[in-house]
Design an enzyme around this catalytic site. Structure first.
Site, short mmCIF file in Angstrom:
data_model
loop_
_atom_site.label_atom_id
_atom_site.label_comp_id
_atom_site.label_asym_id
_atom_site.label_seq_id
_atom_site.Cartn_x
_atom_site.Cartn_y
_atom_site.Cartn_z
CB VAL A 56 -0.95 0.01 1.23
CG1 VAL A 56 -1.72 1.33 1.29
CG2 VAL A 56 -1.92 -1.16 1.16
CB ALA B 131 4.82 2.65 1.03
CE LYS B 132 5.15 -1.68 8.01
NZ LYS B 132 6.10 -0.95 8.87
N GLY B 133 4.09 -2.93 3.24
CA GLY B 133 3.73 -4.12 2.50
C GLY B 133 3.84 -5.34 3.38
CG ASP C 126 7.37 -4.17 10.05
OD1 ASP C 126 7.63 -3.11 10.61
OD2 ASP C 126 6.38 -4.87 10.37
#
Ligand code: NAD
Length: 410
Positions: free
Chosen positions: A56, A101-103, A142
């Site tokens: 995202v 952002a992050k995934g 992460d």
């Protein structure tokens, strides 16, 4: 309440103070792009496993987007969406030239062999390589991902786009990574605990600390705080919590965990208690540094600490946050408290783009500088407006993102 609703609530509380109109609020809240992909891989036994991966990209008004990749069985679109927005506010409040952002992939990496993990990672990059890169969106580690996985990501991405180690951060030091990246988030928590205590007129040696989570963040925070003369009385990991009122020998605990597959199981230098008991210990400072959503209406009344630093992302439910604020508990929010990691990721990216390597001392000095500046601004804003540190941090972040959005033209 969903994770994204919690982030939205914190945003709205602060947006009220910045006088954002409804349209601008809508614009700043919505993610720019949400991608969901199928990650189909062959397992070692020949069977096909089909996983779901997400990226995202929330906002890029202040620069390329930045955010970690999480491999965990609880990963879903809502969680990734919430963490992506959190990255936008985090980068803005510490004034890094990034958006958020992050995934992640919904998978338990412990159930995969090393080879399977590599195949999953490379397949995921195959699916999303065209939407990330050094000037668009830069992933990082992460929960459940590490520097080796970042190396695979770089290698796979470069097969499509050519040499450019700045396409991902958190890489191994000998593979274009930054000195001090691994310790950065925990060290940052420690630096900020020290600054916060100074503002509150307290001394480290009179401050008992309980830390939930003894992974990357918790372990380095414990080490820094112990060396800075705080009394770390409790640590914990998924195996349980370990309590010693006179203070834990953190060096021994680190040594034990690193020699037992990063687990404290069987650590006998402290009394074994539960993670639930850790939350309610008689301490001055509590540092949740494991999972999100661990402090809720069910356990908020057990909390006796009057200072909380959010090492983890989103550890406090908004209802519990309100009650803690009413009780006068000082909470340093995640978007400031754990920003050390993305700050050193930024240093890594800068070094990669310049093909110039910094030493550890420079990294530590610059980290201290960035976090101190951000902390001082948040403290000042909170005092000027008579609001919590969380609201103050969001106010600063929203103001910066709003300004950049307006300057760029919509
Ligand atoms: P990690 O995987 O290295 O460590 C997580 C730790 O939490 C482990 O010790 C694990 O045993 C423990 N844990 C897991 N479930 C638990 C439970 N139910 N009760 C108690 N302990 C439990 O992860 P990390 O990188 O240290 O990240 C921890 C948190 O910090 C996450 O919320 C992450 O999003 C956040 N964070 C990490 C970074 C970073 O640079 N690593 C940066 C910013 C925020």
């Amino acid at each position: 309440m969903k994770a994204s609703e919690a982030t939205q609530l914190y945003f709205e509380n602060a947006a009220d103070k910045v006088d954002l109109d409804d349209r601008m609020m809508k614009l700043l809240l919505a993610a720019k792009r949400e991608v969901q992909v199928q990650v189909a891989v062959e397992l070692d036994n020949g069977e096909i496993e089909t996983l779901v991966g997400y990226r995202v990209q929330h906002d890029n008004s202040r620069g390329p987007m930045k955010g970690g990749l999480r491999f965990h069985p609880d990963v879903d679109l809502d969680e990734v969406r919430s963490l992506a927005a959190l990255m936008t506010w985090k980068c803005a409040v510490v004034n890094l030239p990034y958006g958020g952002a992050k995934g992640g992939i919904c998978v338990d990496p412990k159930k995969l062999s090393h080879k399977e993990l590599e195949r999953v990672t490379r397949k995921f990059v195959d699916q999303i390589h065209d939407i990330f890169g050094p000037h668009t969106d830069i992933p990082a580690p992460d929960m459940g991902t590490n520097h080796e996985i970042m190396s695979w990501i770089r290698n796979q991405w470069e097969k499509y786009h050519g040499f450019n180690p700045a396409c991902v951060t958190g890489k191994p030091v000998e593979h274009y990574g930054a000195e001090g990246r691994e310790e950065a988030t925990g060290r940052g928590v420690g630096i900020l605990a020290f600054k916060l205590l100074g503002r509150l007129g307290r001394k480290p040696k009179d401050t008992r600390v309980a830390i939930q989570g003894f992974g990357n963040v918790g372990m380095h925070a414990a080490k820094f705080l112990h060396e800075a003369d705080f009394k770390v009385v409790a640590i914990s990991d998924v195996s349980g919590a370990y309590y010693r009122p006179e203070g834990i020998d953190v060096a021994k605990a680190l040594h034990y965990s690193l020699n037992h597959g990063r687990s404290l199981t069987g650590f006998e230098e402290a009394e074994r208690i539960s993670n639930t008991e850790l939350i309610g210990l008689n301490v001055e400072m509590l540092i949740p540094a494991a999972l999100g959503g661990v402090i809720t209406m069910d356990n908020v009344n057990q909390i006796r600490a009057n200072i909380i630093l959010e090492g983890a992302n989103g550890p406090i439910h908004p209802d519990a946050d309100r009650i803690l604020n009413e009780r006068g508990v000082t909470i340093l929010p995640d978007i400031v408290a754990n920003a050390g990691g993305v700050t050193v990721s930024y240093f890594e990216w800068v070094q990669n783009l310049q093909h110039y390597k910094w030493g550890l001392n420079r990294v530590r000095q610059e980290l201290d500088h960035v976090l101190t500046q951000a902390f001082d601004q948040v403290w000042q804003e909170a005092n000027d407006r008579q609001v919590s540190l969380r609201t103050a941090a969001y106010v600063i972040a929203i103001r910066r993102v709003h300004r950049a959005t307006v300057l760029a033209g919509i």
